[in-house]
Design a protein around this motif. Structure first.
Motif, PDB file in Angstrom:
ATOM      1  N   ALA A 155       0.833  -1.210   0.000  1.00 36.04           N
ATOM      2  CA  ALA A 155       0.000   0.000   0.000  1.00 36.04           C
ATOM      3  C   ALA A 155       0.863   1.254   0.000  1.00 36.04           C
ATOM      4  O   ALA A 155       0.566   2.235  -0.705  1.00 36.04           O
ATOM      5  CB  ALA A 155      -0.934  -0.014   1.210  1.00 36.04           C
ATOM      6  N   GLN A 156       1.951   1.230   0.786  1.00 34.69           N
ATOM      7  CA  GLN A 156       2.841   2.391   0.812  1.00 34.69           C
ATOM      8  C   GLN A 156       3.563   2.569  -0.519  1.00 34.69           C
ATOM      9  O   GLN A 156       3.712   3.691  -1.012  1.00 34.69           O
ATOM     10  CB  GLN A 156       3.861   2.235   1.938  1.00 34.69           C
ATOM     11  CG  GLN A 156       3.268   2.320   3.331  1.00 34.69           C
ATOM     12  CD  GLN A 156       4.339   2.406   4.398  1.00 34.69           C
ATOM     13  OE1 GLN A 156       5.169   3.308   4.383  1.00 34.69           O
ATOM     14  NE2 GLN A 156       4.327   1.464   5.329  1.00 34.69           N
ATOM     15  N   ALA A 157       3.995   1.468  -1.110  1.00 29.84           N
ATOM     16  CA  ALA A 157       4.718   1.560  -2.373  1.00 29.84           C
ATOM     17  C   ALA A 157       3.806   1.995  -3.514  1.00 29.84           C
ATOM     18  O   ALA A 157       4.217   2.763  -4.402  1.00 29.84           O
ATOM     19  CB  ALA A 157       5.373   0.214  -2.692  1.00 29.84           C
ATOM     20  N   MET A 170       4.807  -7.769  -5.714  1.00 25.32           N
ATOM     21  CA  MET A 170       5.646  -8.846  -5.191  1.00 25.32           C
ATOM     22  C   MET A 170       5.651  -8.795  -3.667  1.00 25.32           C
ATOM     23  O   MET A 170       5.943  -7.757  -3.069  1.00 25.32           O
ATOM     24  CB  MET A 170       7.083  -8.688  -5.691  1.00 25.32           C
ATOM     25  CG  MET A 170       8.044  -9.758  -5.212  1.00 25.32           C
ATOM     26  SD  MET A 170       7.863 -11.312  -6.088  1.00 25.32           S
ATOM     27  CE  MET A 170       8.693 -10.896  -7.639  1.00 25.32           C
ATOM     28  N   ILE A 171       5.292  -9.916  -3.043  1.00 27.93           N
ATOM     29  CA  ILE A 171       5.425 -10.012  -1.589  1.00 27.93           C
ATOM     30  C   ILE A 171       6.629 -10.887  -1.280  1.00 27.93           C
ATOM     31  O   ILE A 171       6.998 -11.752  -2.064  1.00 27.93           O
ATOM     32  CB  ILE A 171       4.152 -10.558  -0.914  1.00 27.93           C
ATOM     33  CG1 ILE A 171       3.809 -11.958  -1.398  1.00 27.93           C
ATOM     34  CG2 ILE A 171       2.984  -9.624  -1.134  1.00 27.93           C
ATOM     35  CD1 ILE A 171       2.613 -12.568  -0.694  1.00 27.93           C
ATOM     36  N   MET A 247       7.061  -5.173  -2.852  1.00 31.11           N
ATOM     37  CA  MET A 247       7.600  -4.383  -3.960  1.00 31.11           C
ATOM     38  C   MET A 247       6.561  -4.225  -5.054  1.00 31.11           C
ATOM     39  O   MET A 247       5.808  -5.166  -5.342  1.00 31.11           O
ATOM     40  CB  MET A 247       8.849  -5.055  -4.540  1.00 31.11           C
ATOM     41  CG  MET A 247      10.031  -5.134  -3.587  1.00 31.11           C
ATOM     42  SD  MET A 247      11.444  -6.028  -4.297  1.00 31.11           S
ATOM     43  CE  MET A 247      10.983  -7.725  -3.928  1.00 31.11           C
ATOM     44  N   VAL A 248       6.546  -3.048  -5.651  1.00 34.37           N
ATOM     45  CA  VAL A 248       5.713  -2.788  -6.820  1.00 34.37           C
ATOM     46  C   VAL A 248       6.616  -2.698  -8.034  1.00 34.37           C
ATOM     47  O   VAL A 248       7.548  -1.884  -8.077  1.00 34.37           O
ATOM     48  CB  VAL A 248       4.912  -1.482  -6.665  1.00 34.37           C
ATOM     49  CG1 VAL A 248       4.112  -1.193  -7.943  1.00 34.37           C
ATOM     50  CG2 VAL A 248       3.979  -1.563  -5.466  1.00 34.37           C
ATOM     51  N   TYR A 249       6.368  -3.561  -9.014  1.00 30.21           N
ATOM     52  CA  TYR A 249       7.073  -3.517 -10.287  1.00 30.21           C
ATOM     53  C   TYR A 249       6.219  -2.706 -11.267  1.00 30.21           C
ATOM     54  O   TYR A 249       5.081  -3.083 -11.561  1.00 30.21           O
ATOM     55  CB  TYR A 249       7.286  -4.934 -10.827  1.00 30.21           C
ATOM     56  CG  TYR A 249       8.374  -5.703 -10.132  1.00 30.21           C
ATOM     57  CD1 TYR A 249       9.515  -6.105 -10.806  1.00 30.21           C
ATOM     58  CD2 TYR A 249       8.267  -6.051  -8.785  1.00 30.21           C
ATOM     59  CE1 TYR A 249      10.522  -6.830 -10.165  1.00 30.21           C
ATOM     60  CE2 TYR A 249       9.258  -6.766  -8.140  1.00 30.21           C
ATOM     61  CZ  TYR A 249      10.383  -7.150  -8.834  1.00 30.21           C
ATOM     62  OH  TYR A 249      11.377  -7.858  -8.197  1.00 30.21           O
ATOM     63  N   THR A 256       9.462  -0.088  -6.785  1.00 33.76           N
ATOM     64  CA  THR A 256       9.367   0.652  -5.531  1.00 33.76           C
ATOM     65  C   THR A 256       9.177  -0.359  -4.400  1.00 33.76           C
ATOM     66  O   THR A 256       8.307  -1.226  -4.481  1.00 33.76           O
ATOM     67  CB  THR A 256       8.187   1.641  -5.544  1.00 33.76           C
ATOM     68  OG1 THR A 256       8.350   2.557  -6.628  1.00 33.76           O
ATOM     69  CG2 THR A 256       8.113   2.419  -4.234  1.00 33.76           C
ATOM     70  N   ALA A 257       9.991  -0.235  -3.354  1.00 35.94           N
ATOM     71  CA  ALA A 257       9.944  -1.184  -2.248  1.00 35.94           C
ATOM     72  C   ALA A 257       9.835  -0.436  -0.925  1.00 35.94           C
ATOM     73  O   ALA A 257      10.247   0.725  -0.813  1.00 35.94           O
ATOM     74  CB  ALA A 257      11.196  -2.055  -2.238  1.00 35.94           C
TER      75      ALA A 257
END
Length: 392
Positions: A155-157, A170-171, A247-249, A256-257
């Motif tokens: 959520a933050q990323a 990605m978790i 992480m967001v790809y 973004t992690a």
């Protein structure tokens, strides 16, 4: 403005961490109702320490012990399902939903129906009845803040960016205590070995889910519902240091992690602050130089078949995740009791998913239907256990 916080699961690891933060920030938070499971002494201590407005124990047999432990405190209390639901209905701005397992469905859903802000750490609510939960959150004006470290990180990323910009979410997984073990050695593992998590301090059941990687499967289902993203854009990577949590790809190739040391007070504080940052006493800052390196590995679905089974359940949809969760809870309890071996967990879950695939053609329409499916699968799984034991 002081906000009132009710905690469902106040005696568990997340509940204790939440209580620590409430005590640290008394100028910002007031303790509402505190709800525990089967430990009246610990619940009473938490309620006294925080001067809670109410205390409820899920186990009705513990009612007299809770009343005695709270004698003279002036804190009203009760035990049993009615008392738990009463705790939810009491005034609260934020409800921390941290009851482990399918037992958390009813009280968490009751909070949603009241339009509360729900800090969700009970992943089974979305695994068992995700469609109904997300629909009802919208219907009743409730807000869900993901409290699991992985989903809080995502959520933050994401930071509100549209999913059209996302290639995948990605978790991360620590890999659990068996990350480097052979399949043969894992097969012979004891419950004590399976519960020895290398980085997190959690309850027995959650630790064993971590050892089997079922917890990552549950988190994939949870992420699907929380973020409205399809299974094909969700993935898991093993990251033993447990520093990167999600992480967001992005479609442009960037990633973004969110990074933090493994301390559940970090995502809890983010949820309690509704996005604001709270100071955490005794919190450790992340020192990347001291850490030296971060490593990553592919998740091995041959040694950890529960992750493969969970991916298949998510892809199938309908009631498959509900079935999977119920069978897993029965299987983990049987493993702890020494009735099956470690790989018996995956065997039972896969058998249940195969057996019930033609039985339930739709996702549960509501929590009541999800709980009915849960009960049916538990009964079937309990009957299947003796035959499994005999076949080992």
């Amino acid at each position: 403005m002081t906000q009132t916080v009710t905690v469902l699961g106040a005696t568990g690891s997340i509940g204790r961490s939440t209580a620590d933060l409430l005590a640290q920030h008394k100028d910002r938070f007031r303790a509402g109702a505190m709800v525990g499971g089967r430990d009246p002494v610990t619940l009473a201590k938490v309620a006294r320490d925080l001067n809670a407005s109410f205390a409820a124990l899920a186990d009705p047999a513990g009612g007299p012990a809770l009343a005695e432990a709270l004698s003279g405190s002036g804190i009203p209390n009760g035990a049993g399902e009615a008392a738990v639901l009463e705790a939810v209905t009491r005034d609260a701005d934020i409800v921390v939903a941290a009851v482990s397992g399918a037992a958390g469905l009813k009280p968490t859903h009751a909070a949603l129906r009241l339009g509360r802000t729900v800090a969700l750490a009970n992943k089974e609510s979305l695994v068992c009845a995700g469609d109904a939960f997300m629909r009802d959150a919208k219907r009743y004006g409730a807000t869900i803040w993901p409290m699991d470290s992985e989903h809080d990180a995502l959520a933050q990323a994401l930071h509100g960016r549209p999913l059209d910009d996302v290639r995948k979410l990605m978790i991360t997984a620590s890999g659990g205590p068996f990350r480097t073990w052979t399949r043969e050695r894992i097969a012979a593992a004891s419950p004590t070995e399976a519960a020895a998590h290398p980085t997190w301090s959690m309850g027995m059941k959650i630790n064993i889910d971590s050892a089997s990687l079922m917890n990552k499967g549950l988190e994939l289902v949870e992420a699907h519902h929380l973020f409205g993203i399809e299974a094909e854009r969700l993935d898991v990577v093993v990251h033993p240091q447990s520093v990167i949590h999600g992480m967001v790809y992005w479609i442009d190739g960037a990633v973004t992690a969110e990074l933090a040391l493994p301390d559940m007070r970090v995502p809890i504080s983010h949820c309690l602050g509704l996005g604001d940052r709270l100071t955490i006493e005794r919190g450790r800052p992340l020192d990347l130089v001291a850490l030296g390196s971060l490593t990553f590995e592919a998740a091995d679905e041959e040694r950890f078949p529960c992750l493969r089974i969970a991916r298949a359940a998510l892809a199938e949809g309908r009631a498959a995740p509900t079935v999977m969760n119920a069978a897993n809870e029965v299987a983990v309890a049987a493993f702890i009791a020494g009735r099956i071996g470690f790989y018996g967990i995956a065997d039972l879950v896969e058998r249940a998913c195969t057996h019930f695939a033609p039985v339930y053609a739709k996702a549960p329409a509501d929590v009541e239907e999800a709980l009915a499916i849960d009960a049916h699968v538990r009964a079937w799984s309990a009957e299947a256990l003796p035959a499994m034991r005999a076949a080992e």
